[in-house]
Scaffold this motif. Structure first.
Motif, PDB file in Angstrom:
ATOM      1  N   THR B   4      11.671  11.292   2.965  1.00 23.57           N
ATOM      2  CA  THR B   4      10.754  11.082   4.040  1.00 23.57           C
ATOM      3  C   THR B   4       9.623   9.944   3.787  1.00 23.57           C
ATOM      4  OG1 THR B   4       9.257  12.740   3.452  1.00 23.57           O
ATOM      5  CG2 THR B   4      11.253  13.010   5.395  1.00 23.57           C
ATOM      6  N   GLY B   5       9.846   9.304   2.533  1.00 24.22           N
ATOM      7  CA  GLY B   5       8.835   8.409   2.106  1.00 24.22           C
ATOM      8  C   GLY B   5       8.732   8.284   0.680  1.00 24.22           C
ATOM      9  N   LYS B   6       7.230   7.870   0.417  1.00 25.13           N
ATOM     10  CA  LYS B   6       6.820   7.740  -0.799  1.00 25.13           C
ATOM     11  C   LYS B   6       6.819   9.147  -1.538  1.00 25.13           C
ATOM     12  CE  LYS B   6       2.791   6.288  -3.164  1.00 25.13           C
ATOM     13  NZ  LYS B   6       1.209   5.703  -2.771  1.00 25.13           N
ATOM     14  N   LYS B   7       7.326   9.293  -2.781  1.00 19.26           N
ATOM     15  CA  LYS B   7       7.414  10.460  -3.347  1.00 19.26           C
ATOM     16  C   LYS B   7       6.016  10.117  -4.427  1.00 19.26           C
ATOM     17  CE  LYS B   7      11.539  12.530  -3.284  1.00 19.26           C
ATOM     18  NZ  LYS B   7      11.712  11.836  -2.029  1.00 19.26           N
ATOM     19  N   ILE B   8       5.131  11.357  -4.378  1.00 18.45           N
ATOM     20  CA  ILE B   8       3.863  11.793  -4.941  1.00 18.45           C
ATOM     21  C   ILE B   8       4.261  12.401  -6.306  1.00 18.45           C
ATOM     22  CG2 ILE B   8       1.889  12.794  -4.927  1.00 18.45           C
ATOM     23  CD1 ILE B   8       2.384  10.952  -2.523  1.00 18.45           C
ATOM     24  N   SER B   9       3.724  11.609  -7.450  1.00 23.96           N
ATOM     25  CA  SER B   9       3.905  12.308  -8.683  1.00 23.96           C
ATOM     26  C   SER B   9       3.090  13.312  -8.759  1.00 23.96           C
ATOM     27  CB  SER B   9       3.911  11.115  -9.544  1.00 23.96           C
ATOM     28  OG  SER B   9       2.732  10.206  -9.373  1.00 23.96           O
ATOM     29  N   LEU B  10       3.770  14.507  -9.408  1.00 25.60           N
ATOM     30  CA  LEU B  10       2.924  15.608  -9.485  1.00 25.60           C
ATOM     31  C   LEU B  10       2.287  15.596 -10.821  1.00 25.60           C
ATOM     32  CD1 LEU B  10       5.914  17.993  -8.223  1.00 25.60           C
ATOM     33  CD2 LEU B  10       3.650  17.490  -6.960  1.00 25.60           C
ATOM     34  N   PRO B  11       0.806  16.088 -10.860  1.00 22.43           N
ATOM     35  CA  PRO B  11       0.192  16.017 -11.943  1.00 22.43           C
ATOM     36  C   PRO B  11       0.539  16.733 -12.947  1.00 22.43           C
ATOM     37  CG  PRO B  11      -1.088  16.756 -10.291  1.00 22.43           C
ATOM     38  CD  PRO B  11       0.133  16.526  -9.391  1.00 22.43           C
ATOM     39  N   ILE B  12       1.373  18.099 -12.637  1.00 22.90           N
ATOM     40  CA  ILE B  12       1.779  18.832 -13.449  1.00 22.90           C
ATOM     41  C   ILE B  12       3.077  18.530 -14.141  1.00 22.90           C
ATOM     42  CG2 ILE B  12       0.742  21.183 -13.032  1.00 22.90           C
ATOM     43  CD1 ILE B  12       2.951  21.396 -10.751  1.00 22.90           C
ATOM     44  N   VAL B  13       3.923  17.846 -13.620  1.00 22.26           N
ATOM     45  CA  VAL B  13       5.235  17.421 -14.479  1.00 22.26           C
ATOM     46  C   VAL B  13       5.253  15.914 -14.437  1.00 22.26           C
ATOM     47  CG1 VAL B  13       6.287  19.428 -13.161  1.00 22.26           C
ATOM     48  CG2 VAL B  13       6.227  17.280 -12.161  1.00 22.26           C
ATOM     49  N   GLY B  14       4.230  15.208 -14.011  1.00 23.04           N
ATOM     50  CA  GLY B  14       4.391  13.802 -14.122  1.00 23.04           C
ATOM     51  C   GLY B  14       4.468  13.342 -15.508  1.00 23.04           C
ATOM     52  N   THR B  22      -3.741  12.320 -12.233  1.00 19.14           N
ATOM     53  CA  THR B  22      -4.571  13.347 -12.610  1.00 19.14           C
ATOM     54  C   THR B  22      -5.018  14.467 -11.628  1.00 19.14           C
ATOM     55  OG1 THR B  22      -6.649  12.486 -12.493  1.00 19.14           O
ATOM     56  CG2 THR B  22      -5.388  11.976 -14.460  1.00 19.14           C
ATOM     57  N   GLY B  23      -5.068  13.756 -10.448  1.00 19.36           N
ATOM     58  CA  GLY B  23      -5.442  14.741  -9.451  1.00 19.36           C
ATOM     59  C   GLY B  23      -6.982  15.351  -9.460  1.00 19.36           C
ATOM     60  N   LYS B  24      -7.589  14.499 -10.115  1.00 16.28           N
ATOM     61  CA  LYS B  24      -9.136  15.045 -10.403  1.00 16.28           C
ATOM     62  C   LYS B  24      -9.940  14.475  -9.100  1.00 16.28           C
ATOM     63  CE  LYS B  24     -10.056  15.384 -15.264  1.00 16.28           C
ATOM     64  NZ  LYS B  24     -10.559  14.717 -16.377  1.00 16.28           N
ATOM     65  N   SER B  25     -10.680  15.221  -8.478  1.00 19.15           N
ATOM     66  CA  SER B  25     -11.500  14.854  -7.301  1.00 19.15           C
ATOM     67  C   SER B  25     -12.437  14.025  -7.911  1.00 19.15           C
ATOM     68  CB  SER B  25     -12.090  16.084  -6.744  1.00 19.15           C
ATOM     69  OG  SER B  25     -13.072  16.868  -7.611  1.00 19.15           O
ATOM     70  N   ASP B  31     -11.060   9.153  -9.255  1.00 17.34           N
ATOM     71  CA  ASP B  31     -11.659   8.486  -8.073  1.00 17.34           C
ATOM     72  C   ASP B  31     -10.582   8.863  -6.828  1.00 17.34           C
ATOM     73  OD1 ASP B  31      -8.795   7.785  -8.413  1.00 17.34           O
ATOM     74  OD2 ASP B  31      -9.105   5.650  -9.183  1.00 17.34           O
ATOM     75  N   VAL B  32     -11.065   8.303  -5.711  1.00 17.72           N
ATOM     76  CA  VAL B  32     -10.683   8.873  -4.513  1.00 17.72           C
ATOM     77  C   VAL B  32      -9.166   8.825  -4.303  1.00 17.72           C
ATOM     78  CG1 VAL B  32     -10.691   6.723  -3.371  1.00 17.72           C
ATOM     79  CG2 VAL B  32     -10.890   8.626  -2.026  1.00 17.72           C
ATOM     80  N   MET B  33      -8.345   8.176  -4.942  1.00 18.71           N
ATOM     81  CA  MET B  33      -6.910   8.067  -4.847  1.00 18.71           C
ATOM     82  C   MET B  33      -6.559   9.307  -5.689  1.00 18.71           C
ATOM     83  SD  MET B  33      -6.160   5.645  -3.045  1.00 18.71           S
ATOM     84  CE  MET B  33      -4.900   4.375  -3.326  1.00 18.71           C
ATOM     85  N   SER B  34      -7.101   9.432  -6.785  1.00 21.67           N
ATOM     86  CA  SER B  34      -6.686  10.770  -7.800  1.00 21.67           C
ATOM     87  C   SER B  34      -6.782  12.088  -6.899  1.00 21.67           C
ATOM     88  CB  SER B  34      -7.435  10.664  -9.050  1.00 21.67           C
ATOM     89  OG  SER B  34      -7.720  11.815  -9.563  1.00 21.67           O
ATOM     90  N   GLU B  35      -7.930  11.946  -6.392  1.00 21.18           N
ATOM     91  CA  GLU B  35      -8.469  13.057  -5.285  1.00 21.18           C
ATOM     92  C   GLU B  35      -7.639  13.432  -4.203  1.00 21.18           C
ATOM     93  OE1 GLU B  35     -12.978  13.514  -4.395  1.00 21.18           O
ATOM     94  OE2 GLU B  35     -11.864  14.071  -2.240  1.00 21.18           O
ATOM     95  N   ILE B  36      -6.815  12.314  -3.578  1.00 19.99           N
ATOM     96  CA  ILE B  36      -6.185  12.518  -2.558  1.00 19.99           C
ATOM     97  C   ILE B  36      -4.528  12.995  -3.170  1.00 19.99           C
ATOM     98  CG2 ILE B  36      -4.554  11.292  -1.018  1.00 19.99           C
ATOM     99  CD1 ILE B  36      -6.980   9.341  -0.566  1.00 19.99           C
ATOM    100  N   ILE B  90      -6.809   6.713   2.070  1.00 23.12           N
ATOM    101  CA  ILE B  90      -5.789   7.308   2.595  1.00 23.12           C
ATOM    102  C   ILE B  90      -4.557   6.303   3.021  1.00 23.12           C
ATOM    103  CG2 ILE B  90      -6.690   7.805   4.907  1.00 23.12           C
ATOM    104  CD1 ILE B  90      -4.275   9.999   2.448  1.00 23.12           C
ATOM    105  N   LYS B  91      -5.367   5.300   3.960  1.00 23.38           N
ATOM    106  CA  LYS B  91      -4.177   4.271   4.345  1.00 23.38           C
ATOM    107  C   LYS B  91      -3.507   3.578   3.190  1.00 23.38           C
ATOM    108  CE  LYS B  91      -7.167   3.546   8.583  1.00 23.38           C
ATOM    109  NZ  LYS B  91      -7.933   2.662   9.189  1.00 23.38           N
ATOM    110  N   GLU B  92      -4.353   3.264   2.167  1.00 16.88           N
ATOM    111  CA  GLU B  92      -3.537   2.613   1.074  1.00 16.88           C
ATOM    112  C   GLU B  92      -2.535   3.478   0.293  1.00 16.88           C
ATOM    113  OE1 GLU B  92      -5.829   0.563  -2.577  1.00 16.88           O
ATOM    114  OE2 GLU B  92      -6.932   0.252  -0.609  1.00 16.88           O
ATOM    115  N   PHE B  93      -3.062   4.643   0.151  1.00 16.99           N
ATOM    116  CA  PHE B  93      -2.394   5.841  -0.670  1.00 16.99           C
ATOM    117  C   PHE B  93      -0.795   6.019   0.136  1.00 16.99           C
ATOM    118  CE2 PHE B  93      -1.127   9.970  -1.702  1.00 16.99           C
ATOM    119  CZ  PHE B  93      -1.433  10.138  -2.962  1.00 16.99           C
ATOM    120  N   SER B  94      -0.754   6.206   1.249  1.00 15.90           N
ATOM    121  CA  SER B  94       0.418   6.274   2.069  1.00 15.90           C
ATOM    122  C   SER B  94       0.943   4.902   2.404  1.00 15.90           C
ATOM    123  CB  SER B  94      -0.112   7.166   3.356  1.00 15.90           C
ATOM    124  OG  SER B  94      -0.971   8.250   3.088  1.00 15.90           O
ATOM    125  N   SER B  95       0.339   3.734   2.304  1.00 13.81           N
ATOM    126  CA  SER B  95       0.990   2.639   3.080  1.00 13.81           C
ATOM    127  C   SER B  95       1.182   2.845   4.340  1.00 13.81           C
ATOM    128  CB  SER B  95       2.395   1.995   2.276  1.00 13.81           C
ATOM    129  OG  SER B  95       1.870   2.037   0.998  1.00 13.81           O
TER     130      SER B  95
END
Lengths: 79, 135
Positions: B4-14, B22-25, B31-36, B90-95
């Motif tokens: 259904t679209g862009k795959k998100i790399s999971l921090p645990i298995v990436g 990193t998924g850090k807030s 940074d904000v992208m990592s937080e998202i 979020i607009k950038e993150f999801s394109s």
């Protein structure tokens, strides 16, 4: 704000053999609904179709258009 | 449903080592992208919206809340009106140029039109079941 005729012509340009309807939902020229029927959508998921429309209206989506409701169909899909 | 679209790399298995994965807030030094990235992978259903589920500030966000809550699934919502940095990010993150945006099982599902159509066709129920194990 952007003219509905402009949105329509841009979409017709972007998609081959397209039937395009553009509705100004609020009368303020910034909340639109677009209905697009084109063979370009055949075999594509909704998310891909919407991305194609957003790409065609990239500049407009950055500000002039605040909201855009989409109905995207391949030929024969519209009920 | 399939991709259904862009795959998100999971921090645990990436396998990739990058700041974004990193998924850090921001509070944790990310940074904000990592937080998202962290948000969409930590919660089954994430809704980026204008306002809150109790007080949506736009019709499209309101519709997204109504549909998602009708399935009784836990909903993690982010009010982008209170976070201008995330509103752009979020607009950038999801394109994807518009709000609301819905993530299910870490994958971008789309905006309110797609959610509505998937709801009407029954696809949404399948996607939610698949991602959350909802019966």
């Amino acid at each position: 704000m952007v003219e509905p005729e402009y949105v329509e012509s841009k979409l017709k340009q972007a998609f081959s053999d397209a039937h395009v309807e553009v509705y100004d939902l609020t009368g303020t020229k910034d909340h639109y609904k677009a209905v697009i029927v084109t063979p370009d959508f055949t075999g594509k998921l909704l998310i891909k179709r919407h991305r194609m429309v957003y790409a065609a209206l990239e500049e407009e989506m950055k500000g002039p258009i605040h909201a855009l409701t989409l109905e995207t169909y391949a030929p024969g899909e519209r009920s | 449903m399939s991709d259904t679209g862009k795959k998100i790399s999971l921090p645990i298995v990436g396998a990739e080592q990058s700041v974004e994965s990193t998924g850090k807030s921001r509070a944790e030094g990310g940074d904000v992208m990592s937080e998202i990235s962290g948000e969409v992978t930590a919660h089954g259903v994430v809704l980026y919206m204008k306002g809150t589920p109790e007080a949506p500030m736009c019709g499209f966000s309101h519709r997204a809340v109504a549909i998602l809550t009708s399935y009784g699934v836990p909903l993690y919502s982010v009010n982008i009106l209170e976070d201008q940095e995330k509103r752009q990010a979020i607009k950038e993150f999801s394109s994807w140029p518009t709000i609301p945006q819905i993530y299910v099982g870490g994958e971008f599902l789309g905006g309110s039109d797609i959610l509505t159509q998937m709801h009407q066709t029954g696809q949404l129920e399948d996607v939610l079941k698949g991602a959350l194990g909802v019966s």
